[in-house]
Scaffold this active site. Structure first.
Site, short mmCIF file in Angstrom:
data_model
loop_
_atom_site.label_atom_id
_atom_site.label_comp_id
_atom_site.label_asym_id
_atom_site.label_seq_id
_atom_site.Cartn_x
_atom_site.Cartn_y
_atom_site.Cartn_z
N GLU A 27 0.83 -1.22 0.00
CA GLU A 27 0.00 0.00 0.00
C GLU A 27 0.86 1.26 0.00
OE1 GLU A 27 -1.21 1.75 3.47
OE2 GLU A 27 -0.83 0.01 4.77
N LYS A 88 -5.55 10.34 0.57
CA LYS A 88 -5.67 9.00 1.16
C LYS A 88 -6.88 8.33 0.51
CE LYS A 88 -6.61 6.76 5.63
NZ LYS A 88 -6.86 6.98 7.07
N VAL A 108 -5.28 -0.04 2.92
CA VAL A 108 -5.42 -1.49 2.73
C VAL A 108 -6.66 -1.76 1.89
CG1 VAL A 108 -5.88 -3.69 3.88
CG2 VAL A 108 -4.17 -2.12 4.84
N ASP A 140 -17.02 4.79 13.72
CA ASP A 140 -15.76 4.72 12.98
C ASP A 140 -15.22 3.30 12.91
OD1 ASP A 140 -13.37 5.07 11.73
OD2 ASP A 140 -12.72 6.78 12.93
N SER A 142 -12.96 0.99 10.21
CA SER A 142 -12.16 1.09 8.99
C SER A 142 -12.79 0.29 7.85
CB SER A 142 -10.75 0.57 9.25
OG SER A 142 -10.03 0.52 8.04
N ALA A 143 -12.76 0.88 6.66
CA ALA A 143 -13.25 0.19 5.46
C ALA A 143 -12.38 -1.02 5.12
CB ALA A 143 -13.31 1.16 4.29
N ASP A 144 -11.21 -1.12 5.75
CA ASP A 144 -10.33 -2.27 5.50
C ASP A 144 -11.06 -3.59 5.76
OD1 ASP A 144 -8.32 -0.43 5.10
OD2 ASP A 144 -7.16 -0.97 6.89
N LYS A 161 -4.26 -2.28 14.61
CA LYS A 161 -3.47 -1.23 15.28
C LYS A 161 -3.87 -1.08 16.74
CE LYS A 161 -2.66 1.58 11.21
NZ LYS A 161 -3.83 1.21 10.40
N1 PSU Z 1 -0.29 0.22 8.71
C1 PSU Z 1 0.67 1.06 9.17
N2 PSU Z 1 0.53 2.38 8.97
C2 PSU Z 1 -0.55 2.91 8.30
C3 PSU Z 1 -1.56 2.02 7.81
C4 PSU Z 1 -1.37 0.68 8.04
O1 PSU Z 1 1.65 0.60 9.78
O2 PSU Z 1 -0.64 4.13 8.14
C5 PSU Z 1 -2.73 2.58 7.06
C6 PSU Z 1 -3.31 1.56 6.07
O3 PSU Z 1 -3.39 2.17 4.81
C7 PSU Z 1 -4.69 1.26 6.60
C8 PSU Z 1 -5.03 2.59 7.18
O4 PSU Z 1 -5.58 0.84 5.61
O5 PSU Z 1 -3.85 2.93 7.89
C9 PSU Z 1 -6.26 2.56 8.06
O6 PSU Z 1 -6.89 3.81 7.99
P1 PSU Z 1 -8.39 3.98 8.53
O7 PSU Z 1 -8.29 3.69 10.00
O8 PSU Z 1 -8.73 5.42 8.25
O9 PSU Z 1 -9.22 3.00 7.79
MN MN Z 2 -12.15 5.53 10.01
#
Ligand code: PSU
Ligand code: MN
Length: 306
Positions: A27, A88, A108, A140, A142-144, A161
């Site tokens: 990514e 993003k 992701v 909230d 994540s769409a992942d 995370k």
């Molecule tokens: N893993 C990391 N650092 C990051 C990410 C993943 O070590 O910055 C990113 C990835 O692109 C993941 C995103 O999809 O964080 C998640 O963002 P959100 O919580 O807005 O879905």
């Molecule tokens: Mn989010």
């Protein structure tokens, strides 16, 4: 190679796909929004080298001037590591960034969607997105997670995370039918932390066993993917009690500043790095490198049996 989706493949990736060699998707949000310069550039470059060293081919994915790149060049990666106007990009942003002919760093979710269209079976990231703390109020998530439930791809990460609500994230993964595999561990790793009090669905110790699960998903036409959680090496693992305060105070600041939506995760990662004086950034780099190695091994094993 150019298909009707107007994707542009790097020569290296095009050749690998033609010769049916294993490819690992990477990514770009982690480059543009997840780490500061120059650590982002060095990590992205090292990760690509490690994947080649292991015998697979890296495909760093992003959108440049509206064109989807499957395999970005060194110069393009460098541009993404320095520019501050790279969007993003998740699922919903892809058609917009393409139409606007602008630059997009894929999450992701965005990466696996595009990787699948390019027939890539494995992706490596740092930590997968998930259900945020207090998502009961903020919605909230994540769409992942939703994307992975709908995409036949294996995502190798160091777990969800640490900033997330891990318990809710696991519930969501269960609901969405996404297997959570622990690599050499029964306990779920959570990004900066080698392990947590939560169990994974199953522990595997061999990449070939994980490849077999992937093949079964395909043969059953399950349509969804799988999350392989590869614990951060002990040496770089941070005890959860040591960073929980930094996480909580970063979440509090984000709330005060009304930071939400796609801005929240990058804000928290940056804030925690600043509070821990770079300790979490070091961990993030090392876990990413660790995931690059494992993802290559899985891609190679899957390639043998597919
Ligand atoms: N893993 C990391 N650092 C990051 C990410 C993943 O070590 O910055 C990113 C990835 O692109 C993941 C995103 O999809 O964080 C998640 O963002 P959100 O919580 O807005 O879905
Ligand atoms: Mn989010």
């Amino acid at each position: 190679m150019m298909n009707k989706l107007s994707f542009e493949y790097s020569k290296e990736v095009e050749k690998a796909i033609k010769e049916k060699r294993p490819v690992v998707a990477l990514e770009t949000t982690i480059i543009s929004h997840g780490m500061p310069f120059p650590e982002n550039l060095n990590t992205a470059t090292n990760v690509e080298s490690i994947i080649r060293e292991e015998g697979a081919v890296p495909a760093t994915i992003g959108i440049i001037n509206g064109l989807v790149k499957i395999g970005m060049s060194k110069r393009e990666i460098e541009m993404f590591s320095k520019a501050d106007d790279v969007v993003k990009v998740s699922r919903r942003d892809i058609p917009i960034v393409m139409a606007n002919k602008s630059n997009g760093a894929t999450t992701v979710a965005g990466t696996i969607l595009l990787a699948k269209l390019a027939n890539i079976d494995v992706m490596a990231t740092g930590g997968i997105g998930g259900v945020h703390r207090e998502a009961q109020n903020t919605f909230d998530i994540s769409a992942d997670l939703q994307e992975l439930s709908n995409t036949e791809i294996t995502v190798v990460c160091a777990g969800p995370k640490s900033i997330l609500d891990i318990s809710l994230t696991l519930e969501y993964l269960e609901t969405m039918g996404i297997p959570v595999i622990g690599y050499n561990t029964d306990k779920l790793p959570t990004f900066y932390c080698h392990e947590s009090r939560f169990d994974v669905d199953f522990k595997y110790t061999k990449p070939s066993e994980i490849a077999q699960v992937m093949l079964n998903q395909r043969n059953l036409s399950l349509k969804g993917g799988m999350l392989v959680c590869n614990p951060i090496p002990y040496k770089y693992s941070i005890d959860s009690s040591l960073i929980e305060n930094s996480i909580n105070s970063s979440i509090k600041t984000a709330k005060e500043k009304n930071i939400k939506g796609k801005d929240l995760t990058p804000f928290l990662l940056e804030k925690i790095t600043s509070i821990t004086k770079g300790k979490t950034l070091k961990s993030n780099i090392e876990l990413m490198i660790n995931n690059a190695r494992l993802s290559s091994k899985i891609a190679i094993e899957f390639n043998k049996i597919r």
